[in-house]
Enzyme design. Structure first.
Site, PDB file in Angstrom:
ATOM      1  N   GLY A  96      56.421  30.269  43.803  1.00 24.79           N
ATOM      2  CA  GLY A  96      55.821  29.094  44.422  1.00 24.79           C
ATOM      3  C   GLY A  96      55.225  29.254  45.798  1.00 24.79           C
ATOM      4  O   GLY A  96      54.550  28.336  46.282  1.00 24.79           O
ATOM      5  N   GLY A 142      54.176  34.786  41.835  1.00 18.60           N
ATOM      6  CA  GLY A 142      53.017  35.125  41.017  1.00 18.60           C
ATOM      7  C   GLY A 142      51.783  35.123  41.893  1.00 18.60           C
ATOM      8  O   GLY A 142      51.254  36.157  42.303  1.00 18.60           O
ATOM      9  N   CYS A 190      28.843  22.620  28.984  1.00 18.64           N
ATOM     10  CA  CYS A 190      28.335  21.255  28.861  1.00 18.64           C
ATOM     11  C   CYS A 190      29.370  20.209  29.233  1.00 18.64           C
ATOM     12  O   CYS A 190      29.857  19.452  28.383  1.00 18.64           O
ATOM     13  CB  CYS A 190      27.830  21.041  27.444  1.00 18.64           C
ATOM     14  SG  CYS A 190      26.557  22.230  27.063  1.00 18.64           S
TER      15      CYS A 190
HETATM   16  N1  LLP Z   1      58.490  30.758  38.051  1.00 14.30           N
HETATM   17  C1  LLP Z   1      58.298  29.684  37.255  1.00 14.30           C
HETATM   18  C2  LLP Z   1      59.417  29.184  36.456  1.00 14.30           C
HETATM   19  C3  LLP Z   1      57.039  29.067  37.209  1.00 14.30           C
HETATM   20  O1  LLP Z   1      56.861  27.995  36.427  1.00 14.30           O
HETATM   21  C4  LLP Z   1      55.964  29.569  37.989  1.00 14.30           C
HETATM   22  C5  LLP Z   1      54.632  28.961  37.940  1.00 14.30           C
HETATM   23  C6  LLP Z   1      56.214  30.706  38.781  1.00 14.30           C
HETATM   24  C7  LLP Z   1      57.490  31.265  38.802  1.00 14.30           C
HETATM   25  C8  LLP Z   1      55.158  31.339  39.631  1.00 14.30           C
HETATM   26  O2  LLP Z   1      54.711  30.466  40.613  1.00 14.30           O
HETATM   27  P1  LLP Z   1      53.705  31.012  41.769  1.00 14.30           P
HETATM   28  O3  LLP Z   1      54.481  31.991  42.638  1.00 14.30           O
HETATM   29  O4  LLP Z   1      52.576  31.645  41.111  1.00 14.30           O
HETATM   30  O5  LLP Z   1      53.343  29.777  42.502  1.00 14.30           O
HETATM   31  N2  LLP Z   1      47.874  27.185  37.084  1.00 14.30           N
HETATM   32  C9  LLP Z   1      48.294  26.690  38.369  1.00 14.30           C
HETATM   33  C10 LLP Z   1      49.666  27.194  38.755  1.00 14.30           C
HETATM   34  C11 LLP Z   1      50.737  26.925  37.711  1.00 14.30           C
HETATM   35  C12 LLP Z   1      52.092  27.448  38.110  1.00 14.30           C
HETATM   36  C13 LLP Z   1      53.039  27.375  36.970  1.00 14.30           C
HETATM   37  N3  LLP Z   1      54.329  27.943  37.236  1.00 14.30           N
HETATM   38  C14 LLP Z   1      47.239  27.047  39.407  1.00 14.30           C
HETATM   39  O6  LLP Z   1      46.193  27.617  39.043  1.00 14.30           O
HETATM   40  O7  LLP Z   1      47.383  26.723  40.572  1.00 14.30           O
END
Ligand code: LLP
Length: 433
Positions: free
Chosen positions: A252, A291, A361
């Protein structure tokens, strides 16, 4: 960024910079990459990805920890292999992502944590057979299913309950997860009873507690608040006789999508301080699931301008990339910086105010609205920054458009890590009975 240069430069937190008036990714010219591989093209810096991973391992060096990169952010095999070779574990949310880890770097299977609210039997079975590190269980029914499948396969399942700490983190509502009203996790107040129930099954091993409050979180204090609640729960669970060895803080941590000063090392240090503050005396093995922070700024989407057109007072720059290639602006109104690949003459003039749009589109098919840009013309290349996370992994074939190719830059060498899809690929699964 040198103050003398009047032309816009991408901020230093990205591996993209002008050299000889042409935008490069590390040592590779984007003009050359477009000529060789075509557009739209995802371009990633291997060096930047490895560097971002290292920032986490350095900031958390004082604690036993595993960085389980969230595969969903960018699940390309070559990127998973790169991170696996650095020592990363992986956070997966499907049987498909498990197969990617197996293929990319098999030894990392034992460092996999499996999250997600809707795990299916085949996915649970595959993860049990692979002897992954931890199931992050999100409901009482899933815990029952996990016990049944563990018994069926004769394997003990290590699990953590993903608790919902009811902590608010400021982010886009689609990617906020830590409130009771969200579908994620188990009410933290109900968790203790569920661990007690699980202890009765010899097929379940209560090994940890996990939490994930959302994504693109820039203010780190909610991480501290969530972890403090988790630490209190772990203390209760230990009193109840559970051997809790893992605490999973989720992912996150957010990035700057704009042009502010952004020091990734300092951001990760702030994040580590917040996590350590929340965990205080708790010394369980820490799992992190970043991530976006690792891959977003290491990657960008290279696209070519097809047309520039005027509708009334508005100017539209139409690119060969579209919402199917990068959906973040359409889905979250996300901001991505856009740079011309040929550096504009000094001083840079932001001559255009335009919507940058794709050929799909839909009026929602845009990358930017009313954006000030240096003048661009058909045939010019432009780069959409910070597209390394949730870019390629959220692509689709909408409008029967082949997905982009991907290249990974290592120094000045570009390695094609995914070829462009062909019409044959797109039509292969279809039947005309
Ligand atoms: N762990 C869990 C359980 C998660 O659901 C997520 C992301 C992460 C880790 C990794 O989170 P990060 O470090 O990447 O913030 N598509 C959206 C983001 C969706 C995130 C979903 N879960 C975007 O493009 O901003």
């Amino acid at each position: 960024m040198s103050r003398k240069s009047a032309s816009p430069q991408p901020p230093a937190s990205r591996p993209f910079a002008y050299r000889n008036r042409t935008l490069h990714c590390d040592g590779a010219s984007l003009t050359a990459l477009a000529a060789e591989h075509g557009t739209p093209l995802y371009v990633y810096s291997a060096q930047q990805i490895a560097h971002r991973y290292q920032l986490f391992t350095e900031a958390f060096a004082k604690r036993p920890h595993t960085v389980c990169y969230a595969v969903k952010a960018n699940s390309s095999l070559a990127i998973l292999r790169l991170l696996g070779q650095q020592g990363a574990g992986f956070d997966i949310v499907s049987g498909g992502e498990l197969e990617r880890v197996r293929k990319a770097h098999k030894p990392a299977l034992k460092k996999v944590v499996f999250s997600g609210v809707g795990k299916q039997i085949w996915e649970i079975d595959a993860a049990l057979a692979a002897d992954i590190l931890l199931f992050n269980v999100e409901s009482p029914a899933e815990l029952d299913l996990l016990a049944a499948r563990a018994q069926a396969l004769g394997k003990r399942a290590r699990f953590a309950l993903r608790v919902n700490p009811d902590v608010f983190a400021e982010t886009h509502p689609y990617i906020s997860t830590g409130l009771r009203e969200h579908k994620f996790g188990i009410d933290i107040n109900a968790a203790r009873a569920l661990y007690r129930k699980a202890a009765k099954s010899k097929w379940l091993e209560a090994a940890g507690v996990s939490v994930h409050i959302g994504s693109q979180i820039r203010n780190v204090s909610p991480f501290a608040a969530a972890l403090a609640r988790v630490a209190a729960l772990i203390a209760d669970l230990r009193r109840d006789g559970h051997d809790i060895r893992f605490v999973d803080a989720g992912g996150g941590l957010g990035i700057d999508y704009g042009t502010h000063n952004f020091d990734p090392a300092a951001e990760v240090k702030k994040y580590a301080a917040a996590i350590n503050k929340g965990l205080a005396g708790e010394s369980a093995h820490l799992i992190l699931e970043p991530g976006r922070f690792i891959v977003a700024q290491a990657g960008a989407l290279l696209t070519r301008v097809l047309f520039v057109k005027q509708n009334g007072a508005k100017t539209f720059v139409i690119t060969d990339a579209a919402m199917n290639d990068l959906i973040r602006p359409a889905l979250y109104h996300a901001h991505h910086e856009i740079l011309p690949v040929k550096q504009p003459a000094k001083p840079a003039k932001l001559e255009l105010e335009a919507d940058v749009v794709g050929p799909v589109c839909e009026s929602g098919d845009f990358f930017a609205r009313d954006r000030k840009l240096p003048a661009v013309k058909p045939g010019d290349l432009v780069l959409l920054l910070d597209a390394g996370a949730y870019g390629m992994s959220q692509t689709s074939n909408y409008n029967t458009r082949p997905r982009p190719a991907e290249v990974l830059i290592e120094g000045s060498e570009a390695k094609l890590i995914r070829r462009r899809e062909t019409m044959r690929d797109l039509l292969a699964p279809e039947l005309l009975p």
